[in-house]
Design a protein around this motif. Structure first.
Motif, PDB file in Angstrom:
ATOM      1  N   ALA A  18       0.804  -1.222   0.000  1.00 56.01           N
ATOM      2  CA  ALA A  18       0.000   0.000   0.000  1.00 56.01           C
ATOM      3  C   ALA A  18       0.834   1.268   0.000  1.00 56.01           C
ATOM      4  O   ALA A  18       0.405   2.288  -0.518  1.00 56.01           O
ATOM      5  N   SER A  19       1.999   1.226   0.594  1.00 52.66           N
ATOM      6  CA  SER A  19       2.863   2.412   0.571  1.00 52.66           C
ATOM      7  C   SER A  19       4.303   1.890   0.562  1.00 52.66           C
ATOM      8  O   SER A  19       4.669   1.032   1.378  1.00 52.66           O
ATOM      9  N   GLN A  20       5.095   2.405  -0.377  1.00 52.90           N
ATOM     10  CA  GLN A  20       6.426   1.848  -0.621  1.00 52.90           C
ATOM     11  C   GLN A  20       7.403   2.040   0.528  1.00 52.90           C
ATOM     12  O   GLN A  20       7.287   2.974   1.303  1.00 52.90           O
ATOM     13  N   GLY A  21       8.377   1.137   0.616  1.00 51.38           N
ATOM     14  CA  GLY A  21       9.433   1.243   1.612  1.00 51.38           C
ATOM     15  C   GLY A  21       9.537  -0.028   2.429  1.00 51.38           C
ATOM     16  O   GLY A  21       8.680  -0.916   2.334  1.00 51.38           O
ATOM     17  N   ILE A  22      10.633  -0.140   3.193  1.00 49.40           N
ATOM     18  CA  ILE A  22      10.798  -1.310   4.060  1.00 49.40           C
ATOM     19  C   ILE A  22      11.036  -0.807   5.473  1.00 49.40           C
ATOM     20  O   ILE A  22      11.859   0.087   5.691  1.00 49.40           O
ATOM     21  N   ALA A  23      10.271  -1.346   6.426  1.00 47.15           N
ATOM     22  CA  ALA A  23      10.453  -0.948   7.826  1.00 47.15           C
ATOM     23  C   ALA A  23      10.783  -2.181   8.641  1.00 47.15           C
ATOM     24  O   ALA A  23      10.334  -3.287   8.332  1.00 47.15           O
ATOM     25  N   PHE A  24      11.576  -1.993   9.688  1.00 47.87           N
ATOM     26  CA  PHE A  24      11.883  -3.089  10.600  1.00 47.87           C
ATOM     27  C   PHE A  24      11.814  -2.528  12.014  1.00 47.87           C
ATOM     28  O   PHE A  24      12.433  -1.504  12.317  1.00 47.87           O
ATOM     29  N   GLY A  25      11.035  -3.157  12.851  1.00 50.15           N
ATOM     30  CA  GLY A  25      10.935  -2.657  14.220  1.00 50.15           C
ATOM     31  C   GLY A  25       9.969  -3.495  15.030  1.00 50.15           C
ATOM     32  O   GLY A  25       9.504  -4.549  14.571  1.00 50.15           O
ATOM     33  N   GLN A  26       9.675  -3.010  16.252  1.00 53.20           N
ATOM     34  CA  GLN A  26       8.756  -3.747  17.123  1.00 53.20           C
ATOM     35  C   GLN A  26       7.323  -3.269  16.898  1.00 53.20           C
ATOM     36  O   GLN A  26       7.084  -2.113  16.546  1.00 53.20           O
ATOM     37  N   VAL A  27       6.430  -4.202  17.148  1.00 57.28           N
ATOM     38  CA  VAL A  27       5.013  -3.949  16.882  1.00 57.28           C
ATOM     39  C   VAL A  27       4.362  -3.187  18.035  1.00 57.28           C
ATOM     40  O   VAL A  27       4.580  -3.503  19.202  1.00 57.28           O
ATOM     41  N   PHE A  28       3.580  -2.182  17.684  1.00 68.18           N
ATOM     42  CA  PHE A  28       2.663  -1.567  18.638  1.00 68.18           C
ATOM     43  C   PHE A  28       1.294  -2.094  18.248  1.00 68.18           C
ATOM     44  O   PHE A  28       0.748  -1.724  17.214  1.00 68.18           O
ATOM     45  N   LEU A  29       0.777  -3.025  19.038  1.00 64.41           N
ATOM     46  CA  LEU A  29      -0.499  -3.657  18.703  1.00 64.41           C
ATOM     47  C   LEU A  29      -1.627  -2.739  19.150  1.00 64.41           C
ATOM     48  O   LEU A  29      -1.785  -2.489  20.350  1.00 64.41           O
ATOM     49  N   TYR A  30      -2.338  -2.229  18.203  1.00 67.09           N
ATOM     50  CA  TYR A  30      -3.381  -1.244  18.523  1.00 67.09           C
ATOM     51  C   TYR A  30      -4.741  -1.896  18.362  1.00 67.09           C
ATOM     52  O   TYR A  30      -5.234  -2.086  17.252  1.00 67.09           O
ATOM     53  N   LEU A  31      -5.312  -2.310  19.491  1.00 68.67           N
ATOM     54  CA  LEU A  31      -6.617  -2.981  19.431  1.00 68.67           C
ATOM     55  C   LEU A  31      -7.685  -2.015  19.929  1.00 68.67           C
ATOM     56  O   LEU A  31      -7.688  -1.635  21.099  1.00 68.67           O
ATOM     57  N   GLN A  32      -8.522  -1.603  19.006  1.00 61.53           N
ATOM     58  CA  GLN A  32      -9.567  -0.675  19.420  1.00 61.53           C
ATOM     59  C   GLN A  32     -10.759  -1.484  19.913  1.00 61.53           C
ATOM     60  O   GLN A  32     -11.324  -2.272  19.153  1.00 61.53           O
ATOM     61  N   ASN A  33     -11.084  -1.313  21.187  1.00 64.38           N
ATOM     62  CA  ASN A  33     -12.241  -2.050  21.697  1.00 64.38           C
ATOM     63  C   ASN A  33     -13.508  -1.253  21.431  1.00 64.38           C
ATOM     64  O   ASN A  33     -13.503  -0.035  21.511  1.00 64.38           O
ATOM     65  N   GLU A  34     -14.546  -1.967  21.106  1.00 60.54           N
ATOM     66  CA  GLU A  34     -15.839  -1.305  20.922  1.00 60.54           C
ATOM     67  C   GLU A  34     -16.322  -0.812  22.287  1.00 60.54           C
ATOM     68  O   GLU A  34     -16.075  -1.453  23.317  1.00 60.54           O
ATOM     69  N   VAL A  35     -17.013   0.310  22.297  1.00 63.96           N
ATOM     70  CA  VAL A  35     -17.539   0.843  23.550  1.00 63.96           C
ATOM     71  C   VAL A  35     -18.643  -0.087  24.076  1.00 63.96           C
ATOM     72  O   VAL A  35     -19.472  -0.560  23.306  1.00 63.96           O
ATOM     73  N   ALA A 164       5.495   5.247  22.529  1.00 58.90           N
ATOM     74  CA  ALA A 164       6.570   5.789  23.361  1.00 58.90           C
ATOM     75  C   ALA A 164       7.885   5.832  22.590  1.00 58.90           C
ATOM     76  O   ALA A 164       8.704   6.700  22.788  1.00 58.90           O
ATOM     77  N   ASP A 165       8.088   4.844  21.724  1.00 56.86           N
ATOM     78  CA  ASP A 165       9.302   4.872  20.911  1.00 56.86           C
ATOM     79  C   ASP A 165       8.951   4.448  19.494  1.00 56.86           C
ATOM     80  O   ASP A 165       7.794   4.207  19.189  1.00 56.86           O
ATOM     81  N   LYS A 166       9.918   4.320  18.625  1.00 60.00           N
ATOM     82  CA  LYS A 166       9.634   4.038  17.215  1.00 60.00           C
ATOM     83  C   LYS A 166       9.046   2.634  17.060  1.00 60.00           C
ATOM     84  O   LYS A 166       9.666   1.653  17.455  1.00 60.00           O
ATOM     85  N   ARG A 167       7.845   2.565  16.526  1.00 61.51           N
ATOM     86  CA  ARG A 167       7.162   1.280  16.420  1.00 61.51           C
ATOM     87  C   ARG A 167       6.436   1.137  15.080  1.00 61.51           C
ATOM     88  O   ARG A 167       6.129   2.132  14.418  1.00 61.51           O
ATOM     89  N   ILE A 168       6.128  -0.140  14.754  1.00 59.16           N
ATOM     90  CA  ILE A 168       5.275  -0.416  13.596  1.00 59.16           C
ATOM     91  C   ILE A 168       3.855  -0.594  14.131  1.00 59.16           C
ATOM     92  O   ILE A 168       3.636  -1.407  15.046  1.00 59.16           O
ATOM     93  N   ILE A 169       2.938   0.163  13.599  1.00 61.15           N
ATOM     94  CA  ILE A 169       1.564   0.072  14.100  1.00 61.15           C
ATOM     95  C   ILE A 169       0.856  -1.086  13.412  1.00 61.15           C
ATOM     96  O   ILE A 169       0.797  -1.144  12.173  1.00 61.15           O
ATOM     97  N   LEU A 170       0.353  -2.012  14.219  1.00 59.42           N
ATOM     98  CA  LEU A 170      -0.436  -3.118  13.670  1.00 59.42           C
ATOM     99  C   LEU A 170      -1.840  -2.998  14.253  1.00 59.42           C
ATOM    100  O   LEU A 170      -2.010  -2.985  15.480  1.00 59.42           O
ATOM    101  N   ALA A 171      -2.843  -2.860  13.381  1.00 61.10           N
ATOM    102  CA  ALA A 171      -4.216  -2.673  13.854  1.00 61.10           C
ATOM    103  C   ALA A 171      -5.167  -3.438  12.950  1.00 61.10           C
ATOM    104  O   ALA A 171      -4.801  -3.810  11.826  1.00 61.10           O
TER     105      ALA A 171
END
Ligand code: PEP
Ligand code: MG
Length: 589
Positions: A18-35, A164-171
């Motif tokens: 979806a967007s070019q480039g290569i990233a390497f890092g730790q995952v920030f797992l972003y789980l949005q809970n339904e209200v 808090a630090d450089k992360r890959i967002i996984l959602a």
């Protein structure tokens, strides 16, 4: 190189690049809970206040979204900010709001319960529609509804500013409100379970210029917060907990890609002129008004093909003259004084409109059926709305018009007669337009190529749609996987057809451009230029590679390549020559 714990196996997942480039890092797992929505019956004396509470929550949500919108406009620009217009519209949707209030008045269940139920009904309805754009509307409603519910319940919204630090967002998905909160200095990449090339996460990742892969299905359920991950935004691959050897391999790939990309972008600022001093016009293919920024970013010399179908397909209804005018004017004015070639409606074939299916009818063979100019010449009311909009936009920039799927001069004459009628009508209305608007014909049907001398009497430029021209010339369905190997742009029939077309056109002072995919493929670019093609139009991100090649070759060599190709008897041989030419100049292994 980080040590990946032995109990975390390497997992490779294929998604959509979806967007070019290569990233390497730790995952920030972003789980949005339904209200969580409580359900209770509101006492009679509190019922009037309940509706007021709803109105207050809508107002608060509106203020929040407007705040985010101005923030995004400041940081990312007006195009990205416009995403939030759709959100603000949800808050004004009388069906959604009115139905919620009526549900409350008849059931007296608390307003959260009513709103959650009614919005859920709309989300489900949009989610089930087999159309990428409309499914995105479901996520708009979901995003806004969650915000309204949080405000009703006095909860604060979650956001992605907690990196808090450089992360890959996984959602699972990234909504526009989520993305507005992303800490841009800390996000290394974006990966989402859901999504397509048009999802908001993609728009944001591209504008932030960070790699993104979408459509990895259930990855959020298989990955833990803090896992290491490689995001390959070139090939749409995600590798979780990569082994040492994978990390090493990707390190090399990243360096090679970075070097290549830097070389390409560097050259992209320079003019597209061959080593022997011939300037080559590189233009952009676009589908939407908001791609004007992309055209500029990649230094295209205007738009060689604006496919207007998106306007019709995104709303799934025929857009009004005014709506079209607004879109065309934005592009024409945004790019002036550079030219913008607007192609009239090319619906039918693979581009069908669900709501207007009755206008097209069921067809055995839609690619050779009632589509494009054939449809427009029968539905002249729809066609003339578009022609008037294009004419009016021509008062705001360098607009040109071209007709798709022209098979002969009679169609050209009829289309031009309708254009002339539109001019008379606009004059009567006192509207301004360019009286000398240039008219072009797409050459994508073999009969148009062979009658180019006659067509030349009706237009001032040709644009070759190689995607269709190859399909019709070789009788190879361009969307059939089984025969994809037979779809050969280097087929002698294609090369000879182009040669004859260019000769005929140039003898009549008619320029010939190419706007099919062949124009953006560096392997074929020297051949096309050597044959005498005057301009190349392609999707903007392909421009740097083509420009780089143009600057590394001579037109004399390109002409020799084309002359040799014309003597060869098979597509394979011609391809091999083109490939060798390209490799020798770009120095790839
Ligand atoms: C083509 O046929 O080459 C072309 C540019 O048109 P489309 O891909 O939209 O059919
Ligand atoms: Mg075509």
């Amino acid at each position: 190189m980080p040590e990946i714990p032995g109990d975390r196996p390497e997992v490779l997942v294929q998604g959509i690049a979806a967007s070019q480039g290569i990233a390497f890092g730790q995952v920030f797992l972003y789980l949005q809970n339904e209200v969580e929505v409580p359900d209770y019956v509101v006492e009679p004396d509190k019922r009037a206040a309940e509706v007021a509470r709803f109105e207050q929550a809508l107002l608060q949500t509106r203020q929040e979204i407007s705040g985010i919108q101005s923030e995004v406009e400041k940081n990312l620009g007006p195009d990205e900010a416009r995403i939030f217009d759709a959100h603000l519209m949800v808050l004004e949707d009388q069906a959604l709001i009115g139905e919620t209030v009526r549900a409350f008045e008849s059931t007296h269940h608390n307003i959260e319960t009513c709103f959650s139920r009614i919005s859920g009904k709309y989300i489900k309805a949009f989610d089930e529609i087999d159309d990428e754009y409309l499914r995105e509307r479901a996520s708009d409603i979901r995003d806004v509804a969650q915000r309204v519910l949080r405000n009703l319940l006095g909860q604060s919204a979650r956001n992605l500013s907690q990196l808090a630090d450089k992360r890959i967002i996984l959602a699972h998905d990234i909504t526009p409100s989520d993305s507005a909160g992303i800490d841009r200095s800390q996000a290394l990449g974006v990966v989402t379970d859901s999504g397509s090339k048009t999802s908001h996460a993609v728009i944001v990742a591209r504008s932030m210029k960070i790699p993104a892969v979408v459509g990895v299905r259930d990855l959020t359920q298989r990955v833990q917060d803090g896992d290491w991950m490689i995001v390959d935004g070139y090939d749409g691959v995600v590798i979780v907990n990569p082994s040492e050897s994978t990390q090493f391999r990707y390190g090399q790939i990243r360096r090679a890609k970075d070097t290549l990309q830097a070389r390409l972008m560097e050259a992209n600022r320079r003019p597209a002129v061959t080593l022997d001093g011939v300037a080559v016009k590189l233009m952009a293919n676009i589908e939407k008004a908001d791609e004007v920024a992309l055209v500029k970013e990649y230094s295209a010399e205007g738009v060689g093909l604006y496919r207007t179908e998106f306007l019709y397909l995104s709303e799934d209804k025929m857009p009004s003259e005014q709506a079209q005018f607004d879109a065309y004017r934005a592009i024409a004015a945004g790019l002036a004084p550079q030219p913008v070639v607007i192609r009239t409606l090319d619906l039918g074939g693979d581009k069908a409109m669900a709501s207007s299916a009755h206008l097209f009818g069921e067809e055995e063979n839609p690619f050779m059926g009632f589509r494009a100019i054939r449809f427009c010449l029968e539905h002249t009311d729809i066609f003339k709305d578009q022609l008037r909009a294009i004419l009016r936009a021509s008062a705001h920039g360098q607009v040109q018009v071209m007709y798709p799927m022209i098979s002969g001069s009679e169609e050209m004459a009829k289309a031009n007669a309708l254009l002339a009628e539109c001019k008379v009508e606009l004059r009567a209305r006192g509207e301004k337009f360019d009286g000398n608007l240039a008219v072009g014909a797409m050459i994508e049907i073999p009969s148009a190529a062979t009658t180019a001398d006659i067509l030349a009497n009706h237009c001032s430029f040709f644009s070759v749609g190689t995607n269709d021209l190859i399909q019709y010339l070789l009788a190879i369905d361009r969307v059939n996987d089984r025969i994809a190997h037979l779809y050969e742009p280097s087929h002698p029939a294609v090369i000879r057809t182009l040669r004859q077309l260019i000769d005929v056109a140039h003898a009549r002072n008619i320029p010939v451009g190419v706007c099919g995919e062949m124009a953006g493929d560096p392997v074929f670019v020297p051949l096309l230029l050597g044959l005498g093609i005057d301009s190349l139009s392609m999707t903007p991100p392909l421009i740097p590679a083509v420009r780089y090649l143009v600057r590394a070759m001579t037109m004399t060599d390109a002409k020799a390549l084309a002359a040799e190709a014309l003597t060869l008897i098979s597509a394979k041989e011609i391809y091999a020559k083109c490939d060798a030419f390209y490799r020798a100049r770009i120095k790839v292994d």
